[in-house]
Design an enzyme around this catalytic site. Structure first.
Site, PDB file in Angstrom:
ATOM      1  CB  THR A  11     -12.338   1.705  26.760  1.00 52.55           C
ATOM      2  OG1 THR A  11     -12.476   0.292  26.982  1.00 52.55           O
ATOM      3  CG2 THR A  11     -11.581   1.950  25.472  1.00 52.55           C
ATOM      4  N   GLY A  12     -12.134   1.449  30.214  1.00 49.52           N
ATOM      5  CA  GLY A  12     -13.012   1.230  31.378  1.00 49.52           C
ATOM      6  C   GLY A  12     -12.823   2.296  32.446  1.00 49.52           C
ATOM      7  CB  SER A  40     -12.373  -0.414  22.544  1.00 46.01           C
ATOM      8  OG  SER A  40     -13.478  -0.676  23.340  1.00 46.01           O
ATOM      9  CB  CYS A 130     -12.541  -0.715  45.483  1.00 41.57           C
ATOM     10  SG  CYS A 130     -13.951  -1.690  44.967  1.00 41.57           S
ATOM     11  CD  GLN A 157     -18.432  -2.374  48.483  1.00 42.47           C
ATOM     12  OE1 GLN A 157     -18.481  -3.193  49.383  1.00 42.47           O
ATOM     13  NE2 GLN A 157     -17.955  -2.681  47.294  1.00 42.47           N
ATOM     14  CE  LYS A 214     -14.610 -10.507  44.881  1.00 42.70           C
ATOM     15  NZ  LYS A 214     -15.160  -9.490  43.980  1.00 42.70           N
ATOM     16  CG  HIS A 242     -16.346   1.851  47.490  1.00 50.48           C
ATOM     17  ND1 HIS A 242     -17.241   2.217  46.518  1.00 50.48           N
ATOM     18  CD2 HIS A 242     -15.794   0.676  47.079  1.00 50.48           C
ATOM     19  CE1 HIS A 242     -17.235   1.301  45.558  1.00 50.48           C
ATOM     20  NE2 HIS A 242     -16.368   0.360  45.873  1.00 50.48           N
TER      21      HIS A 242
HETATM   22  N1  NAP Z   1     -14.173  -0.140  39.681  1.00 50.28           N
HETATM   23  C1  NAP Z   1     -13.528  -0.370  40.821  1.00 50.28           C
HETATM   24  O1  NAP Z   1     -13.706   0.313  41.846  1.00 50.28           O
HETATM   25  C2  NAP Z   1     -12.549  -1.492  40.894  1.00 50.28           C
HETATM   26  C3  NAP Z   1     -11.748  -1.610  42.007  1.00 50.28           C
HETATM   27  C4  NAP Z   1     -10.839  -2.637  42.100  1.00 50.28           C
HETATM   28  C5  NAP Z   1     -10.750  -3.514  41.062  1.00 50.28           C
HETATM   29  N2  NAP Z   1     -11.542  -3.390  39.971  1.00 50.28           N
HETATM   30  C6  NAP Z   1     -11.392  -4.372  38.897  1.00 50.28           C
HETATM   31  O2  NAP Z   1     -10.871  -3.740  37.734  1.00 50.28           O
HETATM   32  C7  NAP Z   1     -11.361  -4.374  36.578  1.00 50.28           C
HETATM   33  C8  NAP Z   1     -12.001  -3.353  35.644  1.00 50.28           C
HETATM   34  O3  NAP Z   1     -13.038  -2.676  36.303  1.00 50.28           O
HETATM   35  P1  NAP Z   1     -13.750  -1.400  35.663  1.00 50.28           P
HETATM   36  O4  NAP Z   1     -14.584  -0.864  36.759  1.00 50.28           O
HETATM   37  O5  NAP Z   1     -12.774  -0.509  34.987  1.00 50.28           O
HETATM   38  O6  NAP Z   1     -14.679  -2.095  34.525  1.00 50.28           O
HETATM   39  P2  NAP Z   1     -15.337  -1.456  33.218  1.00 50.28           P
HETATM   40  O7  NAP Z   1     -15.546   0.014  33.389  1.00 50.28           O
HETATM   41  O8  NAP Z   1     -16.495  -2.306  32.881  1.00 50.28           O
HETATM   42  O9  NAP Z   1     -14.207  -1.643  32.085  1.00 50.28           O
HETATM   43  C9  NAP Z   1     -13.798  -2.909  31.628  1.00 50.28           C
HETATM   44  C10 NAP Z   1     -12.608  -2.769  30.703  1.00 50.28           C
HETATM   45  O10 NAP Z   1     -12.177  -4.077  30.329  1.00 50.28           O
HETATM   46  C11 NAP Z   1     -12.096  -4.145  28.897  1.00 50.28           C
HETATM   47  N3  NAP Z   1     -12.376  -5.506  28.424  1.00 50.28           N
HETATM   48  C12 NAP Z   1     -13.469  -6.250  28.658  1.00 50.28           C
HETATM   49  N4  NAP Z   1     -13.364  -7.445  28.016  1.00 50.28           N
HETATM   50  C13 NAP Z   1     -12.179  -7.418  27.370  1.00 50.28           C
HETATM   51  C14 NAP Z   1     -11.488  -8.352  26.525  1.00 50.28           C
HETATM   52  N5  NAP Z   1     -12.005  -9.539  26.233  1.00 50.28           N
HETATM   53  N6  NAP Z   1     -10.280  -7.999  26.039  1.00 50.28           N
HETATM   54  C15 NAP Z   1      -9.744  -6.795  26.338  1.00 50.28           C
HETATM   55  N7  NAP Z   1     -10.334  -5.876  27.114  1.00 50.28           N
HETATM   56  C16 NAP Z   1     -11.542  -6.190  27.637  1.00 50.28           C
HETATM   57  C17 NAP Z   1     -13.163  -3.179  28.422  1.00 50.28           C
HETATM   58  O11 NAP Z   1     -12.903  -2.846  27.087  1.00 50.28           O
HETATM   59  P3  NAP Z   1     -14.118  -2.497  26.060  1.00 50.28           P
HETATM   60  O12 NAP Z   1     -14.527  -1.085  26.389  1.00 50.28           O
HETATM   61  O13 NAP Z   1     -13.466  -2.646  24.738  1.00 50.28           O
HETATM   62  O14 NAP Z   1     -15.193  -3.490  26.332  1.00 50.28           O
HETATM   63  C18 NAP Z   1     -12.928  -2.025  29.392  1.00 50.28           C
HETATM   64  O15 NAP Z   1     -11.810  -1.280  28.986  1.00 50.28           O
HETATM   65  C19 NAP Z   1     -12.311  -5.463  37.076  1.00 50.28           C
HETATM   66  O16 NAP Z   1     -11.572  -6.676  37.181  1.00 50.28           O
HETATM   67  C20 NAP Z   1     -12.693  -4.990  38.449  1.00 50.28           C
HETATM   68  O17 NAP Z   1     -13.062  -6.054  39.303  1.00 50.28           O
HETATM   69  C21 NAP Z   1     -12.426  -2.392  39.852  1.00 50.28           C
END
Ligand code: NAP
Length: 344
Positions: A11-12, A40, A130, A157, A214, A242
């Site tokens: 969902t993220g 979710s 990223c 970013q 990082k 970015h």
């Molecule tokens: N965004 C980027 O550019 C990027 C790039 C590289 C890496 N990342 C990494 O990717 C990861 C996700 O980033 P995002 O940007 O997609 O974050 P986000 O939009 O906040 O989404 C977070 C996701 O994690 C789920 N989640 C949170 N707590 C959970 C739990 N206890 N059990 C199961 N699911 C859980 C959420 O589900 P709910 O909706 O149910 O809360 C949601 O689906 C992070 O580790 C981030 O550092 C992100």
């Protein structure tokens, strides 16, 4: 028969992008399972022309899963990635939790795909930050051509790099500015609307931020530990994409034209570099695209063998979801994994 793929964090921001890219690239999946937190459960997410109902991670049995794309933050990865790997799935992890473990390969397929075989040690492969991903895609061909000594980077970013709540915060604050409402920073340490913030992640003891740390550590692990880097990471009020202003000092001579030619022929890179107004790529234009775009390539005459350039990419795609799926494709193409259903 294809693979059974789980997307944790479906969902993220990154998880939704993963589902889109799996469908776009016709990834050889027989079944895709969308997982997120308990709140979710039952929410619907799109996967190509299909709709998937999200399941809760907490009681899910991973024994039938071949590939798990993990994108739910470090705390979830720390607990779950080893458990999922122990159930026999290969975990491709987007969090920062496993990136610095010497038994976990950190992979950008255009740069160090051969290291992917290291996944056997823990059953986990890490996806980089990223900002690192797009940087190393552009640095690798230049390093091969003229050997990089030192890199100075300033990042710009977008807020999507901090998750969906961060995007909502930029939207809400922007609206509040026009409506002359109160601006309340929550996710970010200061107001982000019509502003920028020279801090991403927490401060380290030496005054750098963890995001800057990082990028240094990951570039060394993926590309070459001998390259010196100094980085300043800045959050800007852009939704997706970015950007990076990069100065590179080389061991050997390299002209602007040679750099342009090298990058033009490099996997994952597109050079758009016209010396006229608008003859470069901005983050708005790279959103939804797979490539790393390089513009503004010019000589840095302040050092011997120096170049400056502008590097832009979609952080949710090359910076996260696309890179993870390219890693999975790499495992399949090199016949490093077999579908459990096929093997049974
Ligand atoms: N965004 C980027 O550019 C990027 C790039 C590289 C890496 N990342 C990494 O990717 C990861 C996700 O980033 P995002 O940007 O997609 O974050 P986000 O939009 O906040 O989404 C977070 C996701 O994690 C789920 N989640 C949170 N707590 C959970 C739990 N206890 N059990 C199961 N699911 C859980 C959420 O589900 P709910 O909706 O149910 O809360 C949601 O689906 C992070 O580790 C981030 O550092 C992100």
């Amino acid at each position: 028969m294809g693979y059974t793929v789980a997307v944790v964090g479906a969902t993220g921001n990154v998880g939704r992008e993963m589902l889109d890219i799996l469908a776009e690239r016709s990834f050889p999946a027989d079944e895709v399972i969308a997982l997120a937190s308990r709140k979710s459960q039952g929410v619907e997410v799109s996967y190509g022309d299909h709709t998937l109902k999200v399941k809760a991670l907490e009681h899910y049995d991973f024994s039938a899963i071949d590939i798990c794309l993990m994108s739910a933050g470090s705390a979830v990865s720390k607990e779950w990635s080893p458990k999922i790997a122990a159930a026999g799935a290969v975990v491709i992890d987007n969090s920062s939790c496993w990136r610095y473990d010497s038994n976990v390969p950190l992979i950008v397929p255009e740069v160090n795909s051969d290291a992917v075989t290291g996944f056997r040690q823990r059953g986990i492969i890490a996806n980089p930050n990223c900002s690192t991903a797009q940087l190393v895609v552009a640095l690798k061909p230049l390093h091969e051509r003229a050997k990089i000594k030192r890199v100075v980077v300033a990042t710009y970013q977008s807020v999507s790099g901090a998750g969906k709540e961060a995007m909502d915060e930029l939207f809400a604050q922007t609206k509040a500015v026009f409506q002359i409402d109160e601006i309340l920073p929550k996710k970010f340490p200061k107001r982000i609307a019509f502003n920028l913030i020279p801090q991403i992640d927490v401060f380290m003891e030496d005054g750098t931020t963890r995001e800057e740390w990082k990028m240094v550590v990951e570039t060394k692990k993926i590309l070459d530990p001998k390259i010196k880097l100094v980085v300043t990471c800045v959050r800007v009020p852009v939704f997706i994409g970015h950007s990076e202003a990069v100065n590179i000092e080389f061991e050997n001579p390299i002209t602007v034209e040679e750099a342009r030619e090298t990058l033009r022929n490099a996997p994952g890179c597109i050079v758009i570099d016209k010396h006229e107004p608008g003859g470069y790529v901005t983050p708005y234009e790279c959103a939804g695209e797979d490539a790393t775009y390089i513009s503004r390539i010019r000589e840095d005459a302040t050092v011997e063998n120096g170049l400056s350039m502008w590097i832009v990419s979609d952080n949710l795609r090359k910076g996260a979801a696309l890179n993870a799926i390219q890693i999975a494709e790499c495992l399949i193409n090199r016949k490093l994994i077999t579908a459990k259903r096929k093997a049974a």
